[in-house]
Design a protein around this motif. Structure first.
Motif, PDB file in Angstrom:
ATOM      1  N   ALA A 126       0.769  -1.118   0.234  1.00 31.56           N
ATOM      2  CA  ALA A 126      -0.106  -0.143  -0.091  1.00 31.56           C
ATOM      3  C   ALA A 126       0.762   1.114  -0.046  1.00 31.56           C
ATOM      4  N   ASP A 127       1.916   1.248   0.301  1.00 32.33           N
ATOM      5  CA  ASP A 127       2.785   2.440   0.496  1.00 32.33           C
ATOM      6  C   ASP A 127       3.748   2.489  -0.836  1.00 32.33           C
ATOM      7  N   ASP A 128       3.554   1.887  -1.828  1.00 34.49           N
ATOM      8  CA  ASP A 128       4.015   2.075  -2.965  1.00 34.49           C
ATOM      9  C   ASP A 128       3.593   3.307  -4.121  1.00 34.49           C
ATOM     10  N   ALA A 154      -1.800   0.814  -3.903  1.00 27.54           N
ATOM     11  CA  ALA A 154      -0.822   1.631  -4.117  1.00 27.54           C
ATOM     12  C   ALA A 154      -1.171   3.158  -4.678  1.00 27.54           C
ATOM     13  N   ALA A 155      -0.189   4.032  -4.684  1.00 32.58           N
ATOM     14  CA  ALA A 155      -0.760   5.322  -5.185  1.00 32.58           C
ATOM     15  C   ALA A 155      -0.359   5.277  -6.635  1.00 32.58           C
ATOM     16  N   VAL A 156      -1.317   5.304  -7.676  1.00 29.09           N
ATOM     17  CA  VAL A 156      -0.984   5.180  -9.055  1.00 29.09           C
ATOM     18  C   VAL A 156      -0.717   6.556  -9.760  1.00 29.09           C
ATOM     19  N   VAL A 157       0.410   6.365 -10.476  1.00 27.79           N
ATOM     20  CA  VAL A 157       0.690   7.572 -11.455  1.00 27.79           C
ATOM     21  C   VAL A 157       0.462   7.089 -12.785  1.00 27.79           C
ATOM     22  N   PRO A 158      -0.667   7.744 -13.358  1.00 32.12           N
ATOM     23  CA  PRO A 158      -1.125   7.098 -14.606  1.00 32.12           C
ATOM     24  C   PRO A 158      -0.501   7.988 -15.768  1.00 32.12           C
ATOM     25  N   ILE A 159       0.820   7.905 -15.796  1.00 39.08           N
ATOM     26  CA  ILE A 159       1.592   8.704 -16.987  1.00 39.08           C
ATOM     27  C   ILE A 159       1.344   8.402 -18.204  1.00 39.08           C
ATOM     28  N   SER A 160       1.107   6.837 -18.481  1.00 35.50           N
ATOM     29  CA  SER A 160       1.091   6.367 -19.848  1.00 35.50           C
ATOM     30  C   SER A 160       2.604   6.133 -20.631  1.00 35.50           C
ATOM     31  N   ALA A 161       2.601   5.616 -21.798  1.00 32.30           N
ATOM     32  CA  ALA A 161       3.777   5.540 -22.228  1.00 32.30           C
ATOM     33  C   ALA A 161       4.196   6.865 -22.949  1.00 32.30           C
ATOM     34  N   GLY A 162       5.822   6.975 -23.057  1.00 36.49           N
ATOM     35  CA  GLY A 162       6.186   8.162 -23.907  1.00 36.49           C
ATOM     36  C   GLY A 162       6.617   8.946 -23.099  1.00 36.49           C
ATOM     37  N   ASN A 163       7.342  10.138 -23.582  1.00 34.98           N
ATOM     38  CA  ASN A 163       7.658  11.330 -23.074  1.00 34.98           C
ATOM     39  C   ASN A 163       8.773  11.006 -21.975  1.00 34.98           C
TER      40      ASN A 163
END
Ligand code: ADP
Ligand code: ZN
Length: 432
Positions: A126-128, A154-163
């Motif tokens: 959960a702390d990830d 988990a804390a999701v970072v939905p950055i997607s692919a690229g950049n």
């Protein structure tokens, strides 16, 4: 080691088989009643849902293929009316119409649950902070991991692919501990981190890779560039997307969510089951999906499955690495070759960078088999004689493993195309 759903993941196999039979029978009754495509197929095969009285009877049922999905485009395989559908995905599909799969609210719940299982299996807590660098959109990868990782806490970072620059900025500033990516893109990111001014500022500890094959050699290369441990995870749109199977912390095969997906391994030419542990084509029946259930789906993915108990305590069967896709294999001088075999040889050679491409061409009646390989700066810019000797060595090692002599072309680091999604390893220009 935490087990998310101990009841199902450690179920006695006898009990699991009983659950599977019950779910299979239920699924058959549903598709027979609701999907004209399956009703006709079952009738043509001369089986009624009630004829399936044991798991072995699954062999009497007809297979489903990718072209069936394409012919039923878009909603021909749906088992529920559109008002019950809450999400629709589709797989890339390089040729022809795309494959479409829908999800009801309960399907989304199942999906989140199964991806959460593999995330916890991989060691997510959960702390990830989990950076999802899979593409979001129609591809099932992004959203599947998104739902599952959130469920795991988990804390999701939905950055997607690229950049890549932005990936690194957030990864460092947010302190991302988990990276979700295709192994090709993970390699690209790992190299960027290794080159970064402050590589120590990154906190990555775990990778969840998937969507394409990752040889042990490639995994080692990535893990040596950034100090993280990575797991392999398998899934496909026709079955559910990610969440079909994943590695536990023992990393000795991917545990299949057998309480939802019935797995068979068949000889792709005879369609007969292979013995346990032998390599064959994976065939899945999704027993619990409401919108897009699939009957005996022929994945074209080749691997082996074992039901031997894993050290982690889970009783779910494990599949080995995908050794190839039947449609990935190419034939040179009568020899069948999978790109994964080429990769295993190359990535084990010191001085070879983890980028390669196979180019097949036809000149007259002859096929040519060229392997373009990136090598380190030191080798590429070394003495010409050394470069030739190195080329010879690579050629010889490939020849002895593949039994065919390729033409090896060493190229400078950075020459071959980098990818944000699945890598394209084979360019076959032989089609007339
Ligand atoms: P497609 O690639 O056909 O557009 P999907 O996105 O549904 O559609 O991809 C599913 C396919 O990706 C699988 O059938 C398999 O060939 C490949 N794949 C997925 N995960 C893995 C993995 N962990 N190892 C090897 N191959 C994988
Ligand atoms: Zn295990």
């Amino acid at each position: 080691m935490t087990i998310w759903d101990a009841r199902h993941e450690t179920m006695a196999r006898e009990q699991l088989r009983a659950l599977q039979l019950e779910r299979l029978q239920d699924m058959l009754a549903r598709v027979y009643e609701r999907v004209p495509f399956y009703r006709e197929r079952l009738r043509a095969a001369g089986v009624a849902p009630g004829d399936v009285r044991s798991l072995a009877d699954v062999r009497r049922l007809p297979f489903t293929t990718k072209s069936d999905f394409r012919e039923q485009y878009p909603f021909g395989m749906f088992a529920v009316p559109v008002d019950e559908v809450v999400e629709i995905h589709s797989s890339s599909g390089t040729t022809g119409k795309p494959v479409v799969a829908g999800f009801t609210r309960r399907d989304l719940d199942t999906w989140a649950e199964l991806v959460c299982r593999i995330a916890v299996m991989a060691g997510v807590h959960a702390d990830d902070v989990a950076q999802i660098s899979f593409g979001y959109g129609m591809f099932t990868g992004g959203f599947g991991l998104h739902y599952g990782l959130q469920r795991a806490g988990a804390a999701v970072v939905p950055i997607s692919a690229g950049n890549t620059a932005r990936q690194l900025q957030f990864m460092r500033d947010f302190g991302s501990t988990v990276l979700i990516a295709t192994p090709s893109y993970a390699l690209h990111l790992a190299e960027a981190i290794a080159r970064h001014a402050t590589p120590k500022a990154f906190k990555l500890r775990l990778g969840m890779f998937g969507a394409e094959a990752c040889s042990e050699e490639l995994r080692r290369r990535i893990e040596s560039r950034v100090s993280m441990r990575a797991t392999d995870n398998y899934g496909l749109t026709e079955v559910i997307g990610p969440g079909v199977s994943g590695e536990c912390e023992c990393r000795s095969g991917m545990h299949i969510a057998e309480d939802h997906f019935l797995v068979e391994v068949v000889d792709p030419t005879t369609d007969e089951p292979v013995a346990e542990g032998e390599t064959g084509e994976l065939v899945f029946t999704s027993m619990t999906r409401e919108c897009s259930p699939v009957l005996r789906y022929r994945t074209r993915d080749l691997c082996s499955v074992t039901t031997e108990r894993c050290a982690c305590g889970r009783t779910l069967a494990r599949m080995g690495k995908i050794v190839g896709r039947t449609d990935d294999m190419f034939i040179i001088s009568g020899v069948n070759i999978f790109p994964s075999a080429v990769e295993s040889v190359l990535f084990a050679i010191e001085g070879v960078e983890p980028y390669y491409q196979i180019v097949l061409e036809r000149t007259g009646a002859m096929d040519t088999f060229e392997v373009q390989v990136e090598v380190t700066e030191a080798i590429f810019n070394g003495w010409m004689d050394d470069l030739r000797a190195f080329e010879q060595r690579v050629t010889e090692q490939l020849r002895s493993a593949l039994l065919v002599r390729p033409k090896v072309k060493l190229v400078e680091p950075g020459t071959l195309e980098r990818t944000e999604g699945k890598a394209k390893r084979v360019i076959d220009r032989r089609q007339r």
